[in-house]
Design an enzyme around this catalytic site. Structure first.
Site, PDB file in Angstrom:
ATOM      1  N   ASP A 189      24.728 -67.340  14.888  1.00  0.00           N
ATOM      2  CA  ASP A 189      24.895 -65.968  15.349  1.00  0.00           C
ATOM      3  C   ASP A 189      24.897 -65.024  14.141  1.00  0.00           C
ATOM      4  OD1 ASP A 189      25.441 -63.985  17.267  1.00  0.00           O
ATOM      5  OD2 ASP A 189      27.610 -64.204  17.014  1.00  0.00           O
ATOM      6  N   HIS A 190      24.113 -63.964  14.185  1.00  0.00           N
ATOM      7  CA  HIS A 190      24.050 -62.970  13.112  1.00  0.00           C
ATOM      8  C   HIS A 190      23.802 -63.585  11.734  1.00  0.00           C
ATOM      9  CE1 HIS A 190      25.085 -59.575  15.647  1.00  0.00           C
ATOM     10  NE2 HIS A 190      25.966 -60.361  16.241  1.00  0.00           N
ATOM     11  N   ASP A 204      32.634 -63.304  22.260  1.00  0.00           N
ATOM     12  CA  ASP A 204      33.509 -63.885  21.249  1.00  0.00           C
ATOM     13  C   ASP A 204      34.924 -63.322  21.399  1.00  0.00           C
ATOM     14  OD1 ASP A 204      34.732 -64.863  19.014  1.00  0.00           O
ATOM     15  OD2 ASP A 204      33.313 -64.089  17.565  1.00  0.00           O
ATOM     16  N   ASP A 255      19.548 -61.465  11.736  1.00  0.00           N
ATOM     17  CA  ASP A 255      19.928 -60.090  12.078  1.00  0.00           C
ATOM     18  C   ASP A 255      19.432 -59.130  10.997  1.00  0.00           C
ATOM     19  OD1 ASP A 255      21.046 -57.690  12.679  1.00  0.00           O
ATOM     20  OD2 ASP A 255      23.099 -58.429  12.910  1.00  0.00           O
TER      21      ASP A 255
END
Ligand code: G3H
Ligand code: 13P
Ligand code: ZN
Length: 384
Positions: free
Chosen positions: A97-98, A272, A119
């Protein structure tokens, strides 16, 4: 079985529902997340953020994690997901993620992730395209899915369109898919990260609809992702604050809006914050109801951290006294076991609720069991 994320998103897209994607920061969270998806016969997307990999690499000051820390942490998360998921009856994707740069993506893939996000949303368009394209060139030959991001997640006041809007421009989204060959795209359409999303967030669903519709016209076989989509359950915020917490101005995305966009082309919804809140509440409750644990030699320090950080709800703030358990899953004594029980119950409460609301329950058997090698061959044939 571990699969590339693309296989899970294809099923969600076909079935017109959204797949929740849930962040994990500890071995116990990965275990609990897999168990609750199994219980609901749902496919699973577990995600480790770039910084989560640093934390799992042993860096309690994870904001300063090095590439080496991230490599170590990515492997630990992936090993845990494999341990609990390899023989699981449900398809599971492990997604970065990211991801900040190509190195972070490589660290995740080498560790065992089956999907990565790069990202580049803070970069000018062409630089974002170039970076995302670079990651696609690395990941697709390995069968690994790639998610990019276009547009900057809106500030809470930014609920109306303006010329300076940071919402995703649908025309640019199409260009982005075409130029990068990425599989999924995170869009900015009114959501934002964290627990302070504003009292009356209004998702601009028309942005998702416009992009998805244009993708169909252009024959783009990709998926849209909703970041910053926690619902921030008010009952959990109230419970934390009733135990002395100071979680102020906490508002999430109304669940009705998430359900709505799940039928308007959003295939993946990232959550999250809700998990963080539930785990924090459980730990505060544990020490409230069991005062003797406040003096525990193994977890008493967690109580002191909870009391010293009343506005915090990121469990990583409270976990440093049990880092070995966080990173390996080993439980040395019953007191640590009671903290892990808080973690697992919090994960299951939040994810179980959202699996049902987003509509992924029962869908596990529909996901194609495709290996990374098979997916790599498909990308090769299509020339992406
Ligand atoms: O979207 C961000 C996620 O909530 C991950 O947060 O970068 O603090 O690990 P993090
Ligand atoms: P929340 O902060 O709303 O949970 O968003 C999580 C997210 O977008 C992870 O990428
Ligand atoms: Zn996000």
């Amino acid at each position: 079985m571990l699969v590339p994320m693309r296989a899970i998103l294809e099923t969600a897209d076909r079935g017109n529902y959204a797949q929740g994607a849930f962040n994990v920061n500890a071995v116990a969270q990965a275990k609990a997340a897999i168990e609750v998806h199994e219980m609901f016969r749902s496919p699973a997307i577990l995600q480790g953020a770039d910084l989560a990999n640093g934390f799992m690499g042993g860096r309690t000051d994870f904001a300063n994690a090095t590439l080496e820390d991230k490599k170590r942490g990515a492997k630990r998360i992936a090993d845990a997901v494999r341990k609990f998921g390899e023989t699981s009856p449900i398809p599971i994707a492990l997604h970065l993620d990211h991801g900040k740069n190509l190195d972070s993506c490589i660290a995740a893939i080498e560790g065992g992730y089956t999907s990565v996000m790069i990202d580049g949303s803070a970069l000018p368009f062409e630089e974002n395209v170039a970076l995302t394209r670079e990651v696609v060139r690395y990941a697709h030959p390995l069968g690994v899915t790639v998610e990019g991001e276009l547009g900057v997640l809106a500030g809470v006041e930014d609920h109306i369109f303006s010329e300076t809007s940071t919402y995703t421009n649908p025309l640019k989204a199409i260009e982005f898919f075409k130029k990068t060959g990425c599989d999924a795209l995170a869009i900015s359409y009114g959501t934002c990260h964290g627990a302070n999303k504003g009292r009356d967030t209004k998702i601009r669903r028309e942005i998702a609809i416009a992009i998805k519709e244009s993708m169909r016209h252009e024959g783009i076989d990709g998926f849209l992702v909703s970041h910053g989509s926690s619902t921030v359950p008010q009952y959990i915020v109230r419970e934390i604050n009733a135990m002395g917490g100071k979680i102020e101005n906490a508002h999430g995305i109304p669940i009705e809006q998430l359900i709505d966009v799940s039928h308007c082309g959003i295939s993946k919804i990232n959550v999250d914050t809700d998990i963080r809140l539930a785990v924090t509440r459980n730990m505060k409750e544990l020490f409230r109801d069991n005062p003797s644990l406040r003096e525990s030699s193994s977890i008493g320090e967690i109580y002191r951290l909870l009391e010293a950080n009343l506005t915090a709800f990121d469990p990583r703030v409270f976990f440093p006294p049990i880092m070995d358990t966080v990173t390996t899953g080993n439980i040395p004594d019953a007191d640590v076991g009671s903290i892990i029980d808080c973690v697992e119950r919090g994960v299951k409460e939040v994810i179980g609720t959202l699996i049902v609301q987003f509509g992924s329950y029962g869908k596990a058997p529909e996901v194609e069991r495709v290996s990374l090698e098979q997916m790599a061959a498909r990308y090769r044939e299509k020339g992406i």
